[in-house]
Each structure stands twice: as C-alpha cells, then as structure tokens.
Design a protein around this motif. Structure first.
Motif, PDB file in Angstrom:
ATOM      1  N   ASP A  21      26.288  48.499  26.618  1.00 57.07           N
ATOM      2  CA  ASP A  21      27.025  47.404  26.583  1.00 57.07           C
ATOM      3  C   ASP A  21      28.677  47.318  26.917  1.00 57.07           C
ATOM      4  N   ALA A  22      29.312  48.428  26.255  1.00 57.13           N
ATOM      5  CA  ALA A  22      30.639  48.476  26.431  1.00 57.13           C
ATOM      6  C   ALA A  22      31.017  48.826  27.942  1.00 57.13           C
ATOM      7  N   GLU A  23      30.118  49.638  28.632  1.00 50.05           N
ATOM      8  CA  GLU A  23      30.090  50.119  30.249  1.00 50.05           C
ATOM      9  C   GLU A  23      30.087  48.679  30.959  1.00 50.05           C
ATOM     10  N   LEU A  24      29.201  47.752  30.738  1.00 48.09           N
ATOM     11  CA  LEU A  24      28.723  46.652  31.506  1.00 48.09           C
ATOM     12  C   LEU A  24      30.067  45.785  31.284  1.00 48.09           C
ATOM     13  N   ALA A  25      30.617  45.728  29.945  1.00 50.81           N
ATOM     14  CA  ALA A  25      31.842  44.761  29.663  1.00 50.81           C
ATOM     15  C   ALA A  25      32.686  45.244  30.357  1.00 50.81           C
ATOM     16  N   ALA A  26      33.200  46.709  30.520  1.00 49.24           N
ATOM     17  CA  ALA A  26      34.238  46.989  31.293  1.00 49.24           C
ATOM     18  C   ALA A  26      34.176  46.620  32.839  1.00 49.24           C
ATOM     19  N   LEU A  27      33.000  46.807  33.167  1.00 54.36           N
ATOM     20  CA  LEU A  27      32.748  46.412  34.579  1.00 54.36           C
ATOM     21  C   LEU A  27      32.947  44.937  34.854  1.00 54.36           C
ATOM     22  N   VAL A  28      32.365  44.133  34.078  1.00 54.33           N
ATOM     23  CA  VAL A  28      32.814  42.674  34.218  1.00 54.33           C
ATOM     24  C   VAL A  28      34.299  42.458  34.022  1.00 54.33           C
ATOM     25  N   ALA A  29      35.145  43.026  33.412  1.00 51.76           N
ATOM     26  CA  ALA A  29      36.464  42.921  33.124  1.00 51.76           C
ATOM     27  C   ALA A  29      37.102  43.323  34.454  1.00 51.76           C
ATOM     28  N   VAL A  30      36.568  44.200  34.936  1.00 53.97           N
ATOM     29  CA  VAL A  30      37.311  44.535  36.609  1.00 53.97           C
ATOM     30  C   VAL A  30      36.871  43.638  37.399  1.00 53.97           C
ATOM     31  N   PHE A  31      35.827  42.881  37.496  1.00 50.29           N
ATOM     32  CA  PHE A  31      35.251  42.064  38.594  1.00 50.29           C
ATOM     33  C   PHE A  31      36.226  40.829  38.259  1.00 50.29           C
ATOM     34  N   THR A  32      36.433  40.518  36.988  1.00 54.00           N
ATOM     35  CA  THR A  32      37.137  39.263  36.391  1.00 54.00           C
ATOM     36  C   THR A  32      38.615  39.370  36.969  1.00 54.00           C
ATOM     37  N   ALA A  33      39.055  40.489  36.625  1.00 51.91           N
ATOM     38  CA  ALA A  33      40.555  40.777  37.100  1.00 51.91           C
ATOM     39  C   ALA A  33      40.659  40.740  38.461  1.00 51.91           C
ATOM     40  N   LEU A  34      39.767  41.310  39.123  1.00 53.23           N
ATOM     41  CA  LEU A  34      40.061  41.356  40.839  1.00 53.23           C
ATOM     42  C   LEU A  34      39.777  40.076  41.257  1.00 53.23           C
ATOM     43  N   ALA A  35      38.785  39.359  40.681  1.00 54.36           N
ATOM     44  CA  ALA A  35      38.726  37.794  41.324  1.00 54.36           C
ATOM     45  C   ALA A  35      39.733  36.714  40.908  1.00 54.36           C
ATOM     46  N   SER A  36      40.330  37.162  39.716  1.00 55.51           N
ATOM     47  CA  SER A  36      41.627  36.249  39.489  1.00 55.51           C
ATOM     48  C   SER A  36      42.877  36.646  39.950  1.00 55.51           C
ATOM     49  N   ALA A  37      43.020  37.563  40.453  1.00 50.82           N
ATOM     50  CA  ALA A  37      44.253  37.969  41.165  1.00 50.82           C
ATOM     51  C   ALA A  37      44.583  37.248  42.261  1.00 50.82           C
ATOM     52  N   ALA A  38      45.894  36.324  42.027  1.00 54.43           N
ATOM     53  CA  ALA A  38      46.548  35.551  43.213  1.00 54.43           C
ATOM     54  C   ALA A  38      46.736  36.441  44.399  1.00 54.43           C
ATOM     55  N   PRO A  39      46.202  35.817  45.622  1.00 52.14           N
ATOM     56  CA  PRO A  39      46.904  36.555  46.919  1.00 52.14           C
ATOM     57  C   PRO A  39      48.399  36.174  46.909  1.00 52.14           C
ATOM     58  N   PRO A  40      49.026  36.977  47.794  1.00 51.39           N
ATOM     59  CA  PRO A  40      50.360  36.938  47.724  1.00 51.39           C
ATOM     60  C   PRO A  40      50.567  35.598  48.633  1.00 51.39           C
ATOM     61  N   PRO A  41      51.775  34.983  48.136  1.00 57.58           N
ATOM     62  CA  PRO A  41      52.000  33.438  48.841  1.00 57.58           C
ATOM     63  C   PRO A  41      52.424  33.898  50.361  1.00 57.58           C
TER      64      PRO A  41
END
Length: 63
Positions: A21-41
């Motif tokens: 569960d901890a490994e999947l949670a880490a993977l989901v956290a990485v995907f979430t951080a990548l998806a929420s990263a705003a592109p440069p203006p």
C-alpha cells in the motif's frame, strides 16, 4: 463512457508484482504532483503597435 464510469475507471494498473500500500501511495503521490505542476507562463505577445523600447511615462510639455 458516462461521467460516473469515467471517474471509476482505473488510471493505471499494476501488471507485475505485488506492491504494498505504501508503494502505491508513493506512486499516486508522484503522479498527482506531476499532474498539478503548472506549466511555465507563456510570454505575452507584444503588440505590433507597441514601441520596441521599455515603456516609460512621458510628461507633456503642454501643461
């Protein structure tokens, strides 16, 4: 696909192994951080009517 089916559809699948569960949670956290990263203006487009020099305020001599 209806909106409710789209929300419940898996985004990714584990094809091999048995992650904890901890490994999947880490993977989901990485995907979430990548998806929420705003592109440069993007740099605003300069109007063809604007001067090429930096804008400065000029006072009128006809005060």
């Amino acid at each position: 696909m209806s909106p409710s089916e789209k929300d419940s559809a898996p985004v990714f699948r584990v094809l091999r192994g048995d992650p904890e569960d901890a490994e999947l949670a880490a993977l989901v956290a990485v995907f979430t951080a990548l998806a929420s990263a705003a592109p440069p203006p993007a740099a605003p487009a300069r109007s063809a009517w604007s001067p090429r020099t930096p804008s400065t305020w000029r006072t009128s001599i006809l005060r």
